[in-house]
Motif scaffolding. Structure first.
Motif, short mmCIF file in Angstrom:
data_model
loop_
_atom_site.label_atom_id
_atom_site.label_comp_id
_atom_site.label_asym_id
_atom_site.label_seq_id
_atom_site.Cartn_x
_atom_site.Cartn_y
_atom_site.Cartn_z
N ALA A 9 0.85 -1.19 0.00
CA ALA A 9 0.00 0.00 0.00
C ALA A 9 0.88 1.24 0.00
N PRO A 10 0.48 2.31 -0.69
CA PRO A 10 1.29 3.52 -0.71
C PRO A 10 1.37 4.16 0.67
N PRO A 11 2.50 4.76 1.03
CA PRO A 11 2.65 5.40 2.34
C PRO A 11 1.58 6.44 2.64
N SER A 12 1.07 7.11 1.62
CA SER A 12 0.03 8.12 1.84
C SER A 12 -1.21 7.52 2.49
N LEU A 13 -1.58 6.31 2.11
CA LEU A 13 -2.72 5.63 2.71
C LEU A 13 -2.35 5.01 4.05
N ARG A 14 -1.16 4.43 4.14
CA ARG A 14 -0.74 3.85 5.41
C ARG A 14 -0.69 4.90 6.52
N ASP A 15 -0.26 6.11 6.17
CA ASP A 15 -0.18 7.18 7.17
C ASP A 15 -1.57 7.54 7.71
N LEU A 16 -2.57 7.58 6.83
CA LEU A 16 -3.92 7.91 7.28
C LEU A 16 -4.50 6.80 8.16
N PHE A 17 -4.28 5.55 7.77
CA PHE A 17 -4.76 4.45 8.60
C PHE A 17 -4.07 4.49 9.98
N THR A 18 -2.78 4.73 9.99
CA THR A 18 -2.05 4.78 11.26
C THR A 18 -2.57 5.90 12.15
N LYS A 19 -2.82 7.06 11.57
CA LYS A 19 -3.36 8.18 12.34
C LYS A 19 -4.72 7.82 12.94
N ASN A 20 -5.58 7.23 12.12
CA ASN A 20 -6.94 6.95 12.57
C ASN A 20 -6.97 5.87 13.64
N PHE A 21 -6.07 4.87 13.53
CA PHE A 21 -6.12 3.74 14.45
C PHE A 21 -5.09 3.85 15.58
N THR A 22 -4.53 5.02 15.77
CA THR A 22 -3.70 5.28 16.95
C THR A 22 -4.30 6.50 17.68
N THR A 23 -3.98 7.68 17.20
CA THR A 23 -4.54 8.89 17.81
C THR A 23 -6.06 8.90 17.75
N GLY A 24 -6.63 8.47 16.62
CA GLY A 24 -8.08 8.49 16.44
C GLY A 24 -8.83 7.53 17.34
N LEU A 25 -8.16 6.50 17.84
CA LEU A 25 -8.81 5.58 18.77
C LEU A 25 -9.09 6.26 20.11
N ARG A 26 -8.18 7.17 20.48
CA ARG A 26 -8.31 7.85 21.77
C ARG A 26 -9.05 9.18 21.67
N ASP A 27 -8.93 9.84 20.52
CA ASP A 27 -9.51 11.18 20.36
C ASP A 27 -10.40 11.20 19.12
N PRO A 28 -11.73 11.11 19.28
CA PRO A 28 -12.63 11.11 18.13
C PRO A 28 -12.46 12.32 17.22
#
Length: 447
Positions: free
Chosen positions: A267-286
Motif C-alpha cells: 500500500a502507498p505510504p500516503s494511505l498507510r499514514d492515514l490508517f495509522t493516524k486513525n487507528f492510533t490517535t483516532g482511537l483515543r480522540d474522536p
C-alpha cells in the motif's frame, strides 16, 4: 423460502401506488426483503419483523422517505408502505446483480484489481460524505451494508433505514467490529453519530484494501472464545492497531495473518499514514479521526498513481508523485515508473498527477479544484491515452471533451486540437483543456 408476505399480496404505498409481492429476495436482522411489482417497474420492499416494527422505527422510515435523497449510490427509502396490525415497510430500488457483497471479496471469490478497489473506496467515502454533509449519521457502517461492482468500482449502500439526523437517538449503535471504541465501552455521553461513523468508515476502507480487520492481530489469535466480552475488550477496552508504530503487541502473526502483512507492504505510504493516524490517535480522540475529505484526496491520488508492471502486467499501487518505485507484488520485478500528466486546475489552483498507462484517462473531476463528486465513467471522459495505430509505442492524448483544446509546443507555437483529434505527447507540450460544461481549465504537462 417462505416469509411474512405471500406472493400476490397487494399493498399500497403512502403515495397511493399499488404494490404486488412477487418473490422473496432475502432476510436480515430487522426484516425481510421482497421483489414487488409497481406501475413504475420492479422495486424492493423491506418488511419489518413485528419486534422491529416499532413506532420509533416507523418515524425514522417516514423521515428518510421525506428527505428524498436523489443519489444513485444509495438504495434509499422512496415510499412508506403500511399493512395490517401495525406492520410496515418501505420501497427502494432493486440492487442490480452486478453489485457484490464484501464477503465474496474476503473469500477471494471475486476477480478484481487495485484500481477497482481504490475506486470503490473513493466512491464509498463520497457516499457517506454526502450523508454527513446533510446532517445525517449512518450509525452502522460495516461490510454488510456496502456492495460494489468488481469491474467498475461502482458502489451501492443498502440498509439506509439506520440513518438518522445527527443527534437523534435510536436503538442502533452499530456492528461491534466496526463500532468506535467509545461506543463499545459505553462511555458516558458517547452516542452514534458522524464522529463514530468516521471510525467505522476507516475500518471498512482497511478491510476493502487490506482484506483484514485493523484490530485483529496476535491478541485476537490468543483469544480462545471470541464472545461478546472478548470483543468488547478487543474493540473497546484495549483496542490496538495491528501496525501501531509504538506497540507491537498486536502485530499480525506472519503465518496465520500473512495476507494483511502482504497487502500493507504494497500500500502507498500516503494511505498507510492515514490508517495509522486513525487507528492510533483516532482511537483515543474522536476529533482527530481522518475526515472524508482527507480520504477522498488520498484515494484519488493513489488511484491515479496505479501502474502496470512491465514484466507481468499486474497492477501496482505507487506513492503519488514519487520518483522511484519498488518491486512488483506479483512477480518481484523492479517497477518502472512511467511519465505522469500534471494537471493544474483553474483557481483556486490544485495539481492532479496521473501516471500514464495504456488505459490512462482524464475526467471532469480532474479539472476541478474541489469536485463535488468523482466519476471515472465514460460519461465524464475528457481525454484518454491512445497508441498510434502504425507506430507501436508512440502515444498521444485524444480529445474526448467535445470542445477544442489549445496546445503550446516547447518552441512557443500553438495548435488547436479539435474534438476527436489526438495530439502526440512530446516533452514540453502544454495543453489547455478548457471544458465547456464546467468552465474549468487545466494545463497538462508531461513529466
Amino acid at each position: 423460502m417462505t416469509g411474512m408476505l405471500d406472493n400476490g399480496t397487494l399493498l399500497t404505498s403512502d403515495d397511493g401506488e399499488e404494490v404486488e409481492v412477487t418473490g422473496m429476495l432475502g432476510a436480515g436482522g430487522q426484516g425481510e426483503v421482497y421483489r414487488v411489482r409497481t406501475h413504475g417497474g420492479d422495486k424492493a420492499l423491506k418488511w419489518y419483523y413485528p419486534a422491529c416494527a416499532t413506532p420509533a422505527q416507523q418515524d425514522i422510515v417516514r423521515q428518510l422517505v421525506a428527505r428524498d435523497l436523489h443519489d444513485d449510490r444509495f438504495l434509499w427509502p422512496t415510499a412508506y408502505v403500511e399493512g395490517a396490525n401495525g406492520a410496515f415497510g418501505y420501497l427502494m430500488d432493486v440492487r442490480p446483480d452486478r453489485f457484490k457483497g464484501l464477503p465474496m471479496l474476503f473469500k477471494r471469490q471475486l476477480s478484481t484489481t487495485p484500481r477497482v478497489l481504490l475506486t470503490a473506496c473513493l466512491y464509498t467515502v463520497e457516499a457517506y460524505q454526502t450523508l454527513h454533509s446533510r446532517g445525517i449519521a449512518y450509525r452502522d457502517i460495516s461490510w454488510g451494508n456496502i456492495f460494489f461492482d468488481p469491474v467498475t468500482g461502482d458502489v451501492r449502500v443498502c440498509d439506509n433505514d439506520n440513518a438518522v439526523v445527527e443527534g437523534d437517538s435510536s436503538g442502533i449503535s452499530g456492528t461491534m467490529e466496526f463500532m468506535a471504541p467509545e461506543l463499545v465501552r459505553g462511555d458516558s455521553g458517547a452516542a452514534p453519530g458522524t464522529q463514530s461513523d468516521l471510525h467505522s468508515l476507516s475500518v471498512l476502507l482497511f478491510m476493502f484494501l487490506m482484506n483484514h480487520h485493523p484490530m485483529k492481530g496476535r491478541k485476537e489469535l490468543a483469544i480462545h472464545c471470541l464472545d461478546e466480552a472478548a470483543e468488547k475488550r478487543l474493540y473497546g477496552a484495549e483496542p490496538l492497531f495491528v501496525f501501531d508504530p509504538h506497540d507491537a503487541a498486536n502485530e499480525p502473526d506472519p503465518v496465520e495473518q500473512s495476507t494483511v502483512l502482504a497487502t500493507w507492504a504494497v500500500a502507498p505510504p500516503s494511505l498507510r499514514d492515514l490508517f495509522t493516524k486513525n487507528f492510533t490517535t483516532g482511537l483515543r480522540d474522536p476529533a482527530a479521526r481522518v475526515r472524508e475529505s482527507e480520504w477522498r484526496d488520498a484515494l484519488r491520488a493513489a488511484l491515479d498513481s496505479v501502474i502496470d508492471c512491465a514484466h507481468c502486467g499486474r497492477q501496482n499501487m505507487t506513492q503519488p508523485a514519487q520518483s522511484t518505485a519498488g518491486a512488483c507484488w506479483s512477480c518481484g520485478s523492479t517497477l518502472i515508473l512511467p511519465p505522469r500528466l500534471v494537471l493544474t486546475t483553474a483557481p483556486p489552483r490544485a495539481e492532479r498527477h496521473i501516471r500514464l498507462h495504456r488505459t490512462s484517462r482524464v475526467h471532469i473531476h480532474h479539472l476541478l479544484p474541489e469536485p463535488g463528486r468523482h466519476d471515472y465513467s465514460d460519461d465524464t471522459l475528457v481525454a484518454e491515452l491512445t497508441e498510434h495505430p502504425q507506430k507501436p509505442g508512440k502515444f498521444g492524448l485524444a480529445n474526448r471533451s467535445g470542445t477544442p483544446w489549445t496546445g503550446t509546443r516547447a518552441d512557443g507555437t500553438t495548435q488547436e486540437i479539435a474534438a476527436g483529434q489526438t495530439v502526440p505527447l512530446r516533452s514540453g507540450l502544454e495543453l489547455d483543456l478548457g471544458h465547456g460544461t464546467t468552465r474549468a481549465k487545466a494545463v497538462v504537462r508531461v513529466k
